[in-house]
Design a protein around this motif. Structure first.
Motif, short mmCIF file in Angstrom:
data_model
loop_
_atom_site.label_atom_id
_atom_site.label_comp_id
_atom_site.label_asym_id
_atom_site.label_seq_id
_atom_site.Cartn_x
_atom_site.Cartn_y
_atom_site.Cartn_z
N CYS A 1 58.23 -92.68 23.67
CA CYS A 1 59.53 -93.36 23.69
C CYS A 1 59.68 -94.29 22.50
CB CYS A 1 59.70 -94.13 25.00
SG CYS A 1 59.96 -93.09 26.44
N ARG A 2 58.64 -95.04 22.20
CA ARG A 2 58.69 -95.95 21.04
C ARG A 2 58.86 -95.15 19.75
NH1 ARG A 2 54.98 -98.60 24.19
NH2 ARG A 2 53.21 -97.55 23.24
N GLN A 3 58.10 -94.09 19.61
CA GLN A 3 58.16 -93.30 18.37
C GLN A 3 59.49 -92.56 18.23
OE1 GLN A 3 54.74 -91.30 16.75
NE2 GLN A 3 53.47 -92.12 18.40
N LEU A 4 60.01 -92.05 19.33
CA LEU A 4 61.29 -91.34 19.26
C LEU A 4 62.43 -92.26 18.86
CD1 LEU A 4 60.99 -89.05 22.40
CD2 LEU A 4 61.14 -88.28 20.02
N SER A 5 62.35 -93.52 19.24
CA SER A 5 63.43 -94.44 18.90
C SER A 5 63.27 -95.08 17.53
CB SER A 5 63.56 -95.52 19.97
OG SER A 5 62.40 -96.32 20.00
N SER A 6 62.06 -95.00 16.95
CA SER A 6 61.84 -95.71 15.69
C SER A 6 61.64 -94.83 14.47
CB SER A 6 60.63 -96.64 15.84
OG SER A 6 59.44 -95.89 16.02
N ASN A 7 61.45 -93.54 14.65
CA ASN A 7 61.29 -92.70 13.46
C ASN A 7 61.83 -91.30 13.72
OD1 ASN A 7 59.15 -90.98 14.52
ND2 ASN A 7 57.76 -92.69 14.24
N GLN A 8 61.83 -90.50 12.68
CA GLN A 8 62.43 -89.17 12.75
C GLN A 8 61.39 -88.05 12.85
OE1 GLN A 8 65.68 -88.36 13.11
NE2 GLN A 8 65.81 -90.55 13.47
N ILE A 9 60.21 -88.36 13.33
CA ILE A 9 59.19 -87.34 13.51
C ILE A 9 59.74 -86.24 14.42
CG2 ILE A 9 58.14 -88.48 15.50
CD1 ILE A 9 55.41 -87.57 14.42
N SER A 10 59.39 -85.00 14.13
CA SER A 10 59.86 -83.92 14.99
C SER A 10 59.21 -84.03 16.36
CB SER A 10 59.54 -82.55 14.37
OG SER A 10 58.17 -82.23 14.53
#
Length: 69
Positions: A19-28
């Motif tokens: 959740c943190r990564q999905l909201s903070s970067n554009q990683i696939s």
């Protein structure tokens, strides 16, 4: 934390991180699934939806819309 299996606990930690990564970067989403240790993006999506009620892509889009408001 209490009353859940070790696997469920680890899955919850992974989904919190996702959740943190999905909201903070554009990683696939596929790359994120692999980075978090899921063998397939489909399994990641299934576990993500179990804990959040949303697919990873829907959750990411919802977070973007909340930031823009």
């Amino acid at each position: 934390m209490y009353g859940q299996s070790p696997t469920a606990f680890v899955d919850r930690l992974k989904i919190d991180d996702a959740c943190r990564q999905l909201s903070s970067n554009q990683i696939s989403i596929t790359q994120l699934a692999y980075d978090l240790g899921f063998k397939t993006s489909q399994h990641f999506a299934t576990v993500f939806k179990k804990y959040t009620g949303h697919t990873p892509s829907h959750w990411r889009n919802t977070q973007k819309n909340n930031v823009l408001k």
